[in-house]
Motif scaffolding. Structure first.
Motif, short mmCIF file in Angstrom:
data_model
loop_
_atom_site.label_atom_id
_atom_site.label_comp_id
_atom_site.label_asym_id
_atom_site.label_seq_id
_atom_site.Cartn_x
_atom_site.Cartn_y
_atom_site.Cartn_z
N GLY A 85 70.82 49.75 28.81
CA GLY A 85 71.94 49.09 28.14
C GLY A 85 73.10 48.72 29.03
O GLY A 85 74.09 48.16 28.55
N LEU A 111 76.20 46.09 28.06
CA LEU A 111 77.41 46.88 27.81
C LEU A 111 78.55 46.40 28.69
O LEU A 111 79.68 46.21 28.22
CB LEU A 111 77.11 48.36 28.08
CG LEU A 111 78.22 49.36 27.73
CD1 LEU A 111 78.54 49.31 26.26
CD2 LEU A 111 77.79 50.77 28.13
N THR A 114 74.69 39.14 21.28
CA THR A 114 74.16 40.09 22.25
C THR A 114 73.00 40.89 21.68
O THR A 114 72.03 41.19 22.38
CB THR A 114 75.28 41.05 22.71
OG1 THR A 114 76.36 40.30 23.22
CG2 THR A 114 74.77 41.99 23.79
N THR A 127 70.41 51.53 22.06
CA THR A 127 71.24 50.69 22.93
C THR A 127 72.18 49.81 22.12
O THR A 127 73.35 49.64 22.46
CB THR A 127 70.34 49.81 23.82
OG1 THR A 127 69.49 50.64 24.59
CG2 THR A 127 71.17 48.96 24.76
N SER A 128 71.68 49.24 21.03
CA SER A 128 72.48 48.34 20.21
C SER A 128 73.62 49.09 19.52
O SER A 128 74.74 48.57 19.41
CB SER A 128 71.60 47.64 19.17
OG SER A 128 70.62 46.85 19.80
N LEU A 141 76.22 49.72 22.04
CA LEU A 141 76.87 48.45 22.34
C LEU A 141 77.88 48.08 21.26
O LEU A 141 79.03 47.70 21.55
CB LEU A 141 75.81 47.37 22.46
CG LEU A 141 76.29 45.92 22.56
CD1 LEU A 141 76.95 45.69 23.89
CD2 LEU A 141 75.11 44.97 22.37
#
Length: 398
Positions: free
Chosen positions: A281, A285, A326, A371-372, A375
């Motif tokens: 990420g 990020l 993203t 990861t999302s 983020l």
């Protein structure tokens, strides 16, 4: 007069009050100190890494990887027909102790199907003779792709420098530093038994300290983005560890993982997967946090009277649009990486939810979601940090 005012409006680092500046800079200095201590404590044991490498067949004493020219490629093996009657290639060794030697080698079906032809170059794995007077053992290792990869890399560098110029050069410097950290610290530390989660966090923090400042310059704007990035790394690390633990993923989903399990059985592959989530990420990020910090600064420059609450609200509206685009980038990037696995699993004719629960797809789903989430949470965190460092708007003094 107007020119001086314009310079003052854009150079908001000078206008930031002393207390928020000291808090931000002091926090980053403390984080940098913790990162340095972490690197020292987690520094890899070189002897242990060397021992693992020597235990693998690819690093055994005397093993080399000479190049060879393909002279002829046979037909692929029909289903059910084993080699050596098919799937063979005639090659001539072009370097090393066996230079000039011609022999037939077996090729994997996927290599035969990749249109390998006479004149191409392959790499062989050479084991030294078992006894004096015997010939060395040679087998297929891989297709030599150094030249096209180097050409593509050179084209990438030229395009970056031509379009982004000085900023692009500094981004390449930061990228090179990231490669050094990964190759000299992260990978050896993982192999030598360092805690994968902590190695991932410390290595990621070290990379971001250098990448952000080399690419975007020394400023409180960049410092706010860095603080948001470090917060995002922490959130992603916690979420990744919890997600991997709760889903009971093994961390071994392909031949590479199985090979590593054979040569380094003491590694915790679940923790390695949690580390991979953190590192995966970093790019997006960094993109989101620097965009949010810049948006906050530009909003204040455009409207000195706007209160910090209004700047935060406006910055979040920009951040929501960025988040949406993203997340698409992350999902499609992972989908493209796992496309072959998706096609295979599609042939199983299983329900979608059952496919998501498989090891191969489950890893990608957990990686994407963890990861999302990190983020998404980094957006308000970075926006809040950036807004807190701004001077009050003129309407806040009214």
């Amino acid at each position: 007069m107007g020119g001086a005012h314009a310079h003052r409006a854009s150079d908001l680092d000078v206008e930031v009050q002393r207390t928020p500046r000291l808090v931000l800079v002091g926090s980053l200095v403390l984080a940098a100190l913790v990162t340095v201590i972490g690197v020292v404590l987690l520094w890899p044991d070189g002897d242990r890494v060397d021992a693992l490498a020597e235990a693998s067949p690819f690093a055994a004493p005397g093993v080399t990887f000479p190049r060879a020219e393909v002279l002829e490629v046979g037909d692929p093996c029909p289903p059910g027909q084993p080699a050596p009657d098919c799937g063979q290639a005639r090659v001539r060794v072009t370097e090393g102790a066996d230079d000039g030697r011609e022999l037939s080698i077996g090729l994997p079906p996927e290599v035969v199907a990749s249109d390998l032809a006479a004149g191409d170059t392959v790499r062989l794995i050479r084991n030294p003779p078992a006894a004096e007077g015997q010939e060395s053992s040679l087998g297929f290792f891989g297709v030599a792709r150094t030249t096209p990869v180097v050409v593509l890399l050179a084209l990438f560098v030229l395009v970056v420098l031509a379009v982004a110029r000085w900023r692009g050069l500094m981004a390449l410097v930061g990228l090179a530093f990231a490669g050094v950290v990964l190759s000299l610290f992260v990978l050896p530390s993982l192999l030598s038994g360092g805690s994968p989660t902590w190695v991932g966090v410390v290595g990621s923090a070290a990379i971001m300290f250098v990448v952000l400042y080399t690419t975007h310059g020394w400023s409180l704007r960049t410092s706010a983005a860095l603080a948001g990035t470090l917060a995002g790394i922490g959130v992603t690390a916690v979420l990744g560890a919890l997600a991997v633990s709760s889903t009971r993923l093994s961390g071994v989903a392909d031949e590479g993982g199985q090979a590593l399990l054979t040569f380094a059985p003491d590694l915790s592959f679940t923790d390695l997967f949690a580390c991979a989530i953190v590192i995966a990420g970093l790019g997006v990020l960094n993109d989101v946090t620097i965009t949010q910090a810049s948006a906050v600064w530009e909003l204040r420059a455009a409207s000195p009277t706007m209160s910090r609450a209004r700047v935060f609200a406006s910055g979040m509206r920009i951040g929501r649009d960025h988040i949406a685009s993203t997340i698409y980038t992350i999902v499609f990037a992972y989908a493209g990486t796992a496309l072959v696995v998706l096609l295979v699993l599609r042939l199983y004719q299983l329900p979608v939810l059952d496919l998501l629960a498989t090891e191969e797809i489950g890893q990608e789903v957990v990686r994407t979601l963890a990861t999302s989430i990190g983020l998404v949470l980094a957006v308000p965190l970075t926006t809040l940090i950036a807004v807190a460092t701004l001077p009050p708007g003129q309407d806040e003094h009214a």
